[in-house]
Design a protein around this motif. Structure first.
Motif, PDB file in Angstrom:
ATOM      1  N   GLN A  20      17.577  76.079 -47.785  1.00  0.00           N
ATOM      2  CA  GLN A  20      19.033  76.502 -48.172  1.00  0.00           C
ATOM      3  C   GLN A  20      19.680  76.948 -47.227  1.00  0.00           C
ATOM      4  O   GLN A  20      21.017  76.501 -47.192  1.00  0.00           O
ATOM      5  N   TYR A  21      19.213  77.711 -46.234  1.00  0.00           N
ATOM      6  CA  TYR A  21      20.247  78.252 -45.194  1.00  0.00           C
ATOM      7  C   TYR A  21      19.672  78.067 -44.129  1.00  0.00           C
ATOM      8  O   TYR A  21      18.554  78.612 -43.368  1.00  0.00           O
ATOM      9  N   SER A  22      20.261  77.361 -43.212  1.00  0.00           N
ATOM     10  CA  SER A  22      19.931  76.878 -41.933  1.00  0.00           C
ATOM     11  C   SER A  22      19.966  77.759 -40.916  1.00  0.00           C
ATOM     12  O   SER A  22      18.926  77.856 -39.968  1.00  0.00           O
ATOM     13  N   PHE A  23      20.628  78.762 -40.889  1.00  0.00           N
ATOM     14  CA  PHE A  23      20.729  79.929 -40.026  1.00  0.00           C
ATOM     15  C   PHE A  23      19.195  80.732 -40.287  1.00  0.00           C
ATOM     16  O   PHE A  23      18.731  81.152 -39.396  1.00  0.00           O
ATOM     17  N   VAL A  24      18.748  80.874 -41.442  1.00  0.00           N
ATOM     18  CA  VAL A  24      17.365  81.389 -41.468  1.00  0.00           C
ATOM     19  C   VAL A  24      16.323  80.697 -41.186  1.00  0.00           C
ATOM     20  O   VAL A  24      15.572  81.290 -40.296  1.00  0.00           O
ATOM     21  N   ALA A  25      16.495  79.574 -41.395  1.00  0.00           N
ATOM     22  CA  ALA A  25      15.514  78.423 -40.843  1.00  0.00           C
ATOM     23  C   ALA A  25      15.585  78.613 -39.148  1.00  0.00           C
ATOM     24  O   ALA A  25      14.428  78.319 -38.645  1.00  0.00           O
ATOM     25  N   GLU A  26      16.617  78.668 -38.665  1.00  0.00           N
ATOM     26  CA  GLU A  26      16.550  78.807 -37.129  1.00  0.00           C
ATOM     27  C   GLU A  26      16.117  79.923 -36.669  1.00  0.00           C
ATOM     28  O   GLU A  26      15.395  80.112 -35.463  1.00  0.00           O
ATOM     29  N   PHE A  27      16.344  80.939 -37.332  1.00  0.00           N
ATOM     30  CA  PHE A  27      15.903  82.240 -36.816  1.00  0.00           C
ATOM     31  C   PHE A  27      14.435  82.415 -36.830  1.00  0.00           C
ATOM     32  O   PHE A  27      13.769  82.773 -36.083  1.00  0.00           O
ATOM     33  N   ALA A  28      13.901  81.546 -37.968  1.00  0.00           N
ATOM     34  CA  ALA A  28      12.371  81.797 -38.430  1.00  0.00           C
ATOM     35  C   ALA A  28      11.617  81.093 -37.174  1.00  0.00           C
ATOM     36  O   ALA A  28      10.517  81.276 -36.536  1.00  0.00           O
ATOM     37  N   GLU A  29      12.256  80.017 -36.833  1.00  0.00           N
ATOM     38  CA  GLU A  29      11.779  79.043 -35.891  1.00  0.00           C
ATOM     39  C   GLU A  29      11.892  79.443 -34.387  1.00  0.00           C
ATOM     40  O   GLU A  29      10.960  79.622 -33.499  1.00  0.00           O
ATOM     41  N   GLU A  30      13.014  79.735 -34.113  1.00  0.00           N
ATOM     42  CA  GLU A  30      13.655  80.155 -32.728  1.00  0.00           C
ATOM     43  C   GLU A  30      13.094  81.408 -32.211  1.00  0.00           C
ATOM     44  O   GLU A  30      13.110  81.851 -30.979  1.00  0.00           O
ATOM     45  N   VAL A  31      13.140  82.294 -33.127  1.00  0.00           N
ATOM     46  CA  VAL A  31      12.876  83.782 -32.800  1.00  0.00           C
ATOM     47  C   VAL A  31      11.504  84.229 -33.196  1.00  0.00           C
ATOM     48  O   VAL A  31      10.692  84.558 -32.463  1.00  0.00           O
ATOM     49  N   VAL A  32      11.535  84.190 -34.615  1.00  0.00           N
ATOM     50  CA  VAL A  32       9.967  84.662 -35.088  1.00  0.00           C
ATOM     51  C   VAL A  32       8.830  83.943 -34.628  1.00  0.00           C
ATOM     52  O   VAL A  32       7.939  84.453 -34.005  1.00  0.00           O
ATOM     53  N   ARG A  33       8.980  82.449 -34.764  1.00  0.00           N
ATOM     54  CA  ARG A  33       7.787  81.821 -34.408  1.00  0.00           C
ATOM     55  C   ARG A  33       7.838  81.932 -32.891  1.00  0.00           C
ATOM     56  O   ARG A  33       6.555  81.676 -32.362  1.00  0.00           O
ATOM     57  N   GLU A  34       8.940  81.745 -32.051  1.00  0.00           N
ATOM     58  CA  GLU A  34       8.622  81.884 -30.752  1.00  0.00           C
ATOM     59  C   GLU A  34       8.106  83.239 -30.292  1.00  0.00           C
ATOM     60  O   GLU A  34       7.208  83.392 -29.627  1.00  0.00           O
ATOM     61  N   ARG A  35       8.434  84.242 -31.012  1.00  0.00           N
ATOM     62  CA  ARG A  35       7.843  85.626 -30.495  1.00  0.00           C
ATOM     63  C   ARG A  35       6.379  85.680 -30.938  1.00  0.00           C
ATOM     64  O   ARG A  35       5.782  86.019 -29.952  1.00  0.00           O
ATOM     65  N   TYR A  36       6.049  85.109 -32.007  1.00  0.00           N
ATOM     66  CA  TYR A  36       4.565  85.107 -32.293  1.00  0.00           C
ATOM     67  C   TYR A  36       3.715  84.382 -31.309  1.00  0.00           C
ATOM     68  O   TYR A  36       2.789  84.547 -30.980  1.00  0.00           O
ATOM     69  N   LEU A  37       4.429  83.135 -30.739  1.00  0.00           N
ATOM     70  CA  LEU A  37       3.555  82.336 -29.678  1.00  0.00           C
ATOM     71  C   LEU A  37       3.482  82.860 -28.514  1.00  0.00           C
ATOM     72  O   LEU A  37       2.708  82.655 -27.954  1.00  0.00           O
ATOM     73  N   SER A  38       4.618  83.794 -28.147  1.00  0.00           N
ATOM     74  CA  SER A  38       4.265  84.313 -26.876  1.00  0.00           C
ATOM     75  C   SER A  38       3.612  85.715 -26.925  1.00  0.00           C
ATOM     76  O   SER A  38       3.459  86.407 -25.985  1.00  0.00           O
ATOM     77  N   MET A  39       3.087  85.937 -28.053  1.00  0.00           N
ATOM     78  CA  MET A  39       2.186  87.034 -28.277  1.00  0.00           C
ATOM     79  C   MET A  39       2.866  88.542 -28.287  1.00  0.00           C
ATOM     80  O   MET A  39       2.230  89.725 -28.154  1.00  0.00           O
ATOM     81  N   ASN A  40       4.179  88.194 -28.496  1.00  0.00           N
ATOM     82  CA  ASN A  40       5.121  89.424 -28.609  1.00  0.00           C
ATOM     83  C   ASN A  40       5.558  89.797 -30.127  1.00  0.00           C
ATOM     84  O   ASN A  40       6.475  89.203 -30.542  1.00  0.00           O
TER      85      ASN A  40
END
Length: 206
Positions: A96-116
C-alpha cells in the motif's frame, strides 16, 4: 517507482492493525464483496471502536491494507497464527505504501545485512532527507505530521516483530504458508523483511 509518483503518506495512526485486518478479511471472505464488507464492518462496529469516527477511520485504513492481498493470503490472515498474520499485514502495508516498502528494503534490510542491527528514529529522518530530493511532498509535511508518521512506522515495525522494543532489527522466521504466498508474488516480495539473500534463495527454491 517513477520519480514523479507521489508517496501515499496516510499511515499516521493505529499501528499494524492486525486484529482489525483479520476481522475485515473474514467479513470480505464471507461476503466476497468489498463494498458489502465495508458496510457491514461499519454498521455493526465489528472492529469494536468507541466512536463512529474511529470506526470509519480505522476500518478504512485496515480495509485499504487487506484489499492489497489475494483471497488465499486473506485466508491465512483469518485462520493463521499471530506471526503469519503480522507478516502478511506487513506485506500489505508495504504494498500500500511504497515509502514504507522502500524504507524496509533500503534501510531496515540493508542494516540487517551489514550486521548493524540497531535502528532508531534518526535513520528514518535521514531517509526522509534522502527521498525528499525526488519527492517534494516530503518537504511539504508539517513537523507534527512527520512525527506521527515516524511514531507509527516504528510502532508497526515493533508490532510486526521486525524491530524489538530496544530498536534491534530481528531475524525473521517465515512460516510455510506465508512463504508459499510470497513465492507466488516473486522474489522481490521477500525484500521487505530483514532476511539474507541465501535465506531468500532457499525459500524460493525449497
Amino acid at each position: 517507482m517513477r520519480e514523479t509518483e507521489r508517496y501515499k503518506l496516510s499511515f499516521t495512526t493505529g499501528g499494524l492493525l492486525a486484529n482489525e485486518c483479520r476481522v475485515i478479511a473474514a467479513e470480505y471472505l464471507r461476503l466476497r464483496d468489498w463494498k458489502k464488507a465495508r458496510a457491514a464492518v461499519r454498521a455493526d462496529n465489528l472492529i469494536q471502536k468507541p466512536t463512529a469516527s474511529a470506526v470509519l477511520r480505522i476500518s478504512r485504513e485496515a480495509m485499504d491494507r487487506v484489499s492489497m492481498l489475494s483471497d488465499s493470503e486473506l485466508e491465512i490472515i483469518v485462520s493463521g497464527n499471530a506471526a503469519e498474520r503480522h507478516q502478511l499485514v506487513w506485506l500489505a502495508i508495504c504494498l500500500q505504501y511504497s515509502f514504507v516498502a522502500e524504507f524496509a528494503e533500503e534501510v531496515v534490510r540493508e542494516r540487517y545485512l551489514s550486521m548493524n542491527c540497531q535502528l532508531g528514529p534518526e535513520d528514518l529522518d535521514t531517509f526522509f532527507v534522502k527521498k525528499s530530493f525526488w519527492h517534494g511532498e516530503l518537504e511539504e509535511l508539517k513537523p507534527s505530521t512527520k512525527n506521527k508518521l515516524r511514531q507509527n512506522l516504528f510502532r508497526m515495525l515493533r508490532e510486526a516483530q521486525i524491530v524489538s522494543e530496544a530498536g534491534l532489527i530481528l531475524p525473521q522466521v517465515i512460516g510455510g504458508r506465508v512463504v508459499t504466498a510470497l513465492r507466488r508474488r516473486g522474489q522481490g516480495s521477500f525484500l521487505v523483511y530483514p532476511m539474507r539473500d541465501f535465506e531468500i534463495e532457499g525459500l524460493m527454491h525449497a
